[in-house]
Design a protein around this motif. Structure first.
Motif, PDB file in Angstrom:
ATOM      1  N   VAL A 145     -44.632  18.068  39.337  1.00  0.00           N
ATOM      2  CA  VAL A 145     -44.900  19.814  39.645  1.00  0.00           C
ATOM      3  C   VAL A 145     -46.752  18.809  39.635  1.00  0.00           C
ATOM      4  N   LEU A 146     -47.320  20.260  39.691  1.00  0.00           N
ATOM      5  CA  LEU A 146     -48.813  19.021  40.668  1.00  0.00           C
ATOM      6  C   LEU A 146     -49.674  19.543  39.256  1.00  0.00           C
ATOM      7  N   LEU A 147     -50.366  18.350  38.930  1.00  0.00           N
ATOM      8  CA  LEU A 147     -50.683  18.227  38.027  1.00  0.00           C
ATOM      9  C   LEU A 147     -52.523  17.731  37.840  1.00  0.00           C
ATOM     10  N   THR A 160     -53.367  15.790  41.027  1.00  0.00           N
ATOM     11  CA  THR A 160     -52.092  14.611  41.933  1.00  0.00           C
ATOM     12  C   THR A 160     -50.667  15.391  41.402  1.00  0.00           C
ATOM     13  N   TRP A 161     -49.854  14.839  42.840  1.00  0.00           N
ATOM     14  CA  TRP A 161     -48.360  15.356  42.134  1.00  0.00           C
ATOM     15  C   TRP A 161     -47.637  14.443  41.129  1.00  0.00           C
ATOM     16  N   VAL A 162     -47.111  14.531  40.271  1.00  0.00           N
ATOM     17  CA  VAL A 162     -46.277  13.652  39.086  1.00  0.00           C
ATOM     18  C   VAL A 162     -44.926  13.806  39.781  1.00  0.00           C
ATOM     19  N   ALA A 184     -45.598  24.548  38.427  1.00  0.00           N
ATOM     20  CA  ALA A 184     -44.593  24.199  38.617  1.00  0.00           C
ATOM     21  C   ALA A 184     -44.905  24.383  40.633  1.00  0.00           C
ATOM     22  N   PRO A 185     -44.450  23.693  41.247  1.00  0.00           N
ATOM     23  CA  PRO A 185     -44.376  23.830  42.949  1.00  0.00           C
ATOM     24  C   PRO A 185     -44.271  25.163  43.328  1.00  0.00           C
ATOM     25  N   ALA A 186     -45.100  25.064  44.339  1.00  0.00           N
ATOM     26  CA  ALA A 186     -45.381  26.976  44.800  1.00  0.00           C
ATOM     27  C   ALA A 186     -44.170  26.431  46.603  1.00  0.00           C
ATOM     28  N   ASP A 187     -43.501  27.040  45.809  1.00  0.00           N
ATOM     29  CA  ASP A 187     -42.512  27.031  47.828  1.00  0.00           C
ATOM     30  C   ASP A 187     -43.012  28.127  48.625  1.00  0.00           C
ATOM     31  N   PHE A 188     -44.641  27.935  49.492  1.00  0.00           N
ATOM     32  CA  PHE A 188     -44.767  28.832  49.947  1.00  0.00           C
ATOM     33  C   PHE A 188     -44.287  29.067  51.696  1.00  0.00           C
ATOM     34  N   VAL A 189     -44.354  29.527  51.730  1.00  0.00           N
ATOM     35  CA  VAL A 189     -44.320  29.642  53.676  1.00  0.00           C
ATOM     36  C   VAL A 189     -45.916  29.616  54.067  1.00  0.00           C
ATOM     37  N   ARG A 190     -46.709  29.735  53.188  1.00  0.00           N
ATOM     38  CA  ARG A 190     -48.025  30.521  53.900  1.00  0.00           C
ATOM     39  C   ARG A 190     -48.741  30.369  52.619  1.00  0.00           C
ATOM     40  N   GLU A 191     -50.581  29.835  53.508  1.00  0.00           N
ATOM     41  CA  GLU A 191     -51.238  30.401  52.228  1.00  0.00           C
ATOM     42  C   GLU A 191     -52.762  31.560  52.949  1.00  0.00           C
ATOM     43  N   LEU A 192     -52.756  32.558  52.039  1.00  0.00           N
ATOM     44  CA  LEU A 192     -52.949  33.693  52.205  1.00  0.00           C
ATOM     45  C   LEU A 192     -54.226  33.524  51.024  1.00  0.00           C
ATOM     46  N   LEU A 255     -59.677  35.804  46.212  1.00  0.00           N
ATOM     47  CA  LEU A 255     -58.469  35.551  45.864  1.00  0.00           C
ATOM     48  C   LEU A 255     -57.663  34.751  46.906  1.00  0.00           C
ATOM     49  N   GLU A 256     -57.520  33.503  46.312  1.00  0.00           N
ATOM     50  CA  GLU A 256     -56.163  33.117  47.052  1.00  0.00           C
ATOM     51  C   GLU A 256     -55.377  33.194  46.547  1.00  0.00           C
ATOM     52  N   LEU A 257     -54.033  32.777  48.194  1.00  0.00           N
ATOM     53  CA  LEU A 257     -52.628  33.371  47.319  1.00  0.00           C
ATOM     54  C   LEU A 257     -51.390  32.570  48.478  1.00  0.00           C
ATOM     55  N   PHE A 258     -50.260  32.596  47.533  1.00  0.00           N
ATOM     56  CA  PHE A 258     -49.339  31.379  48.657  1.00  0.00           C
ATOM     57  C   PHE A 258     -48.326  32.705  48.735  1.00  0.00           C
ATOM     58  N   GLU A 259     -47.587  32.938  50.223  1.00  0.00           N
ATOM     59  CA  GLU A 259     -46.397  34.062  50.755  1.00  0.00           C
ATOM     60  C   GLU A 259     -45.156  32.869  50.180  1.00  0.00           C
ATOM     61  N   ALA A 267     -50.458  34.430  42.832  1.00  0.00           N
ATOM     62  CA  ALA A 267     -52.193  33.843  43.214  1.00  0.00           C
ATOM     63  C   ALA A 267     -52.657  32.670  42.845  1.00  0.00           C
ATOM     64  N   ASN A 268     -52.859  31.598  43.419  1.00  0.00           N
ATOM     65  CA  ASN A 268     -53.570  30.577  42.930  1.00  0.00           C
ATOM     66  C   ASN A 268     -54.746  30.468  42.329  1.00  0.00           C
ATOM     67  N   GLU A 269     -55.760  30.838  42.893  1.00  0.00           N
ATOM     68  CA  GLU A 269     -56.925  30.997  42.393  1.00  0.00           C
ATOM     69  C   GLU A 269     -57.870  31.710  42.548  1.00  0.00           C
ATOM     70  N   PHE A 270     -59.175  32.018  41.893  1.00  0.00           N
ATOM     71  CA  PHE A 270     -59.817  33.170  42.796  1.00  0.00           C
ATOM     72  C   PHE A 270     -61.314  32.175  41.979  1.00  0.00           C
TER      73      PHE A 270
HETATM   74  P1  AMP Z   1     -56.762  24.523  44.441  1.00  0.00           P
HETATM   75  O1  AMP Z   1     -57.862  23.215  44.496  1.00  0.00           O
HETATM   76  O2  AMP Z   1     -55.904  25.479  43.021  1.00  0.00           O
HETATM   77  O3  AMP Z   1     -57.443  25.503  45.653  1.00  0.00           O
HETATM   78  O4  AMP Z   1     -55.186  23.627  45.812  1.00  0.00           O
HETATM   79  C1  AMP Z   1     -55.454  23.034  47.094  1.00  0.00           C
HETATM   80  C2  AMP Z   1     -54.378  23.587  47.417  1.00  0.00           C
HETATM   81  O5  AMP Z   1     -53.680  22.228  47.082  1.00  0.00           O
HETATM   82  C3  AMP Z   1     -53.964  25.028  47.700  1.00  0.00           C
HETATM   83  O6  AMP Z   1     -54.736  24.761  48.972  1.00  0.00           O
HETATM   84  C4  AMP Z   1     -52.474  23.882  48.514  1.00  0.00           C
HETATM   85  O7  AMP Z   1     -52.113  24.324  49.812  1.00  0.00           O
HETATM   86  C5  AMP Z   1     -52.390  23.584  47.109  1.00  0.00           C
HETATM   87  N1  AMP Z   1     -51.972  23.550  46.270  1.00  0.00           N
HETATM   88  C6  AMP Z   1     -52.267  24.294  45.322  1.00  0.00           C
HETATM   89  N2  AMP Z   1     -51.438  24.426  44.247  1.00  0.00           N
HETATM   90  C7  AMP Z   1     -50.273  23.886  44.272  1.00  0.00           C
HETATM   91  C8  AMP Z   1     -48.529  24.505  43.514  1.00  0.00           C
HETATM   92  N3  AMP Z   1     -48.573  24.922  42.771  1.00  0.00           N
HETATM   93  N4  AMP Z   1     -47.777  24.103  44.425  1.00  0.00           N
HETATM   94  C9  AMP Z   1     -48.134  23.478  45.981  1.00  0.00           C
HETATM   95  N5  AMP Z   1     -49.346  23.569  46.504  1.00  0.00           N
HETATM   96  C10 AMP Z   1     -50.416  23.298  45.561  1.00  0.00           C
END
Ligand code: AMP
Length: 358
Positions: A145-147, A160-162, A184-192, A255-259, A267-270
């Protein structure tokens, strides 16, 4: 005061960074003055503001002064204490977007829960108050996980990654045992990212999807419109609309997104403000995100969001800005410098936009 605000009105801004500076420049273009309140005496926005208040955000006297100077008050920084916005509202000031948008965006757990409830899917997540929660999160979310701390993280700080149960105790300590969220790790191919605005009349306008690249947790580069994003754009727009409407939002939001690999948008965050992934609009759109935000909070109609040309933006971080003379000599480079005197490592000093011809 009534909306729309007439030219000559004053727009108050909490925060004095480069976003405030670019908002102030856009406001000036429409005939408005700005009043900046910031705790930092050297902040970039102070140099272009009609009214300057240097004080802590929660100073009552300073907030009253800002309220008295301003016809509407907005933010350029999402970690402005919610209490400051509430004190302004209690004093009768018009504040946009609402304090609730700040409150949601300041707490990653509240934010992710809100996004899901609003109809914007996210990665799976788990609240973490202690090591036992973190171990449970690892079990539930797939072993890795990403904590992230719930509050106060930015530009990749406070996360930090755990890698597994064995790392749980040390990982929690790496974040100083703070109240956190395990993702959970986002299995993303790119960030949008998508920059969207909602007006006082509820109208919504969205700029095209932008692809973004980060380095060491800091935004480095964007390309807009994001390549091959025609199929994704309506879905991103719908997500942004859900978020804006759920918040009864007035202003611009990023709005930050993962594809993901399977083509899902998460959605990651806004950010309840103008956003670095929208800087390109200042060179490529008739109405940019800064003017759009001023229009929205002032009760003006929203402007067009169609780009006049595709654009690439590169942030000038730390010593990158030393190349200013070469950049100035490049006729294809649109140079923006924020007027910060010290080019510390990791500090956003400016950005450059290049428009693709044809
Ligand atoms: P954030 O502070 O949430 O914007 O995260 C910073 C960066 O960490 C993002 O732009 C992604 O590159 C990466 N990241 C954030 N959340 C995740 C996640 N759940 N899984 C994988 N990478 C992430």
């Amino acid at each position: 005061v009534g909306f729309p605000l007439a030219p000559g009105a004053t727009i108050g801004i909490l925060g004095g960074g480069q976003l405030g500076r670019m908002l102030a420049l856009a406001a000036a273009r429409l005939g408005f003055d700005v009043a900046i309140l910031t705790p930092e005496p050297d902040d970039p926005a102070l140099r272009v503001a009609a009214h300057r208040i240097v004080s802590p955000y929660e100073d009552h006297e300073a907030l009253v002064k800002l309220a008295e100077l301003s016809d509407v008050i907005t933010y350029e920084f999402e970690n402005v204490p919610v209490l400051a916005a509430e004190m302004l509202i209690a004093h009768g000031a018009a504040v946009a977007p609402k304090a609730e948008a700040l409150a949601v965006a300041q707490d990653r757990l509240v934010e992710k829960s809100f996004l899901n409830a609003a109809g914007a899917a996210t990665v799976g997540f788990h609240p973490v108050h202690d090591v036992a929660d973190l171990k449970q999160a690892l079990a539930d979310l797939g072993g890795r996980v990403l904590l992230k701390t719930r509050r106060g993280g930015y530009d990749g700080k406070g996360q930090t990654w755990v890698e597994g149960i064995d790392d749980a105790e040390a990982a929690f300590a790496r974040l100083d045992g703070r109240s956190s969220i395990a993702e959970a790790p986002a299995d993303f191919v790119r960030e949008l990212a998508v920059i969207a605005a909602r007006g006082r009349d509820g109208a919504i306008a969205c700029y095209p999807l932008t692809q973004s690249w980060h380095q060491d947790g800091i935004l480095r580069r964007t390309v807009s419109p994001a390549p091959d994003s025609d199929g994704l754009a309506p879905r991103a727009r719908a997500m942004a609309e859900h978020v804006l409407n759920a918040l009864g939002y007035v202003g611009v939001l990023g709005l930050e997104l993962f594809e993901t690999r399977d083509g899902t948008l998460l959605a990651n965050e806004f950010a309840p403000r103008v956003h670095n992934t929208g800087h390109w609009t200042a060179d490529a759109c008739a109405v940019d995100q800064f003017e759009q935000h001023i229009r929205a909070v002032a009760g003006w109609p929203l402007g067009p969001t169609e780009p006049l040309a595709p654009a690439e933006m590169i942030n000038l971080i730390g010593a990158d800005v030393d190349a200013w003379a070469d950049l100035a000599a490049d006729p294809a480079a649109r140079v923006w410098l924020y007027g910060k005197d010290e080019a510390r490592a990791g500090r956003k000093m400016g950005h450059v936009t290049r428009l693709s011809v044809g």
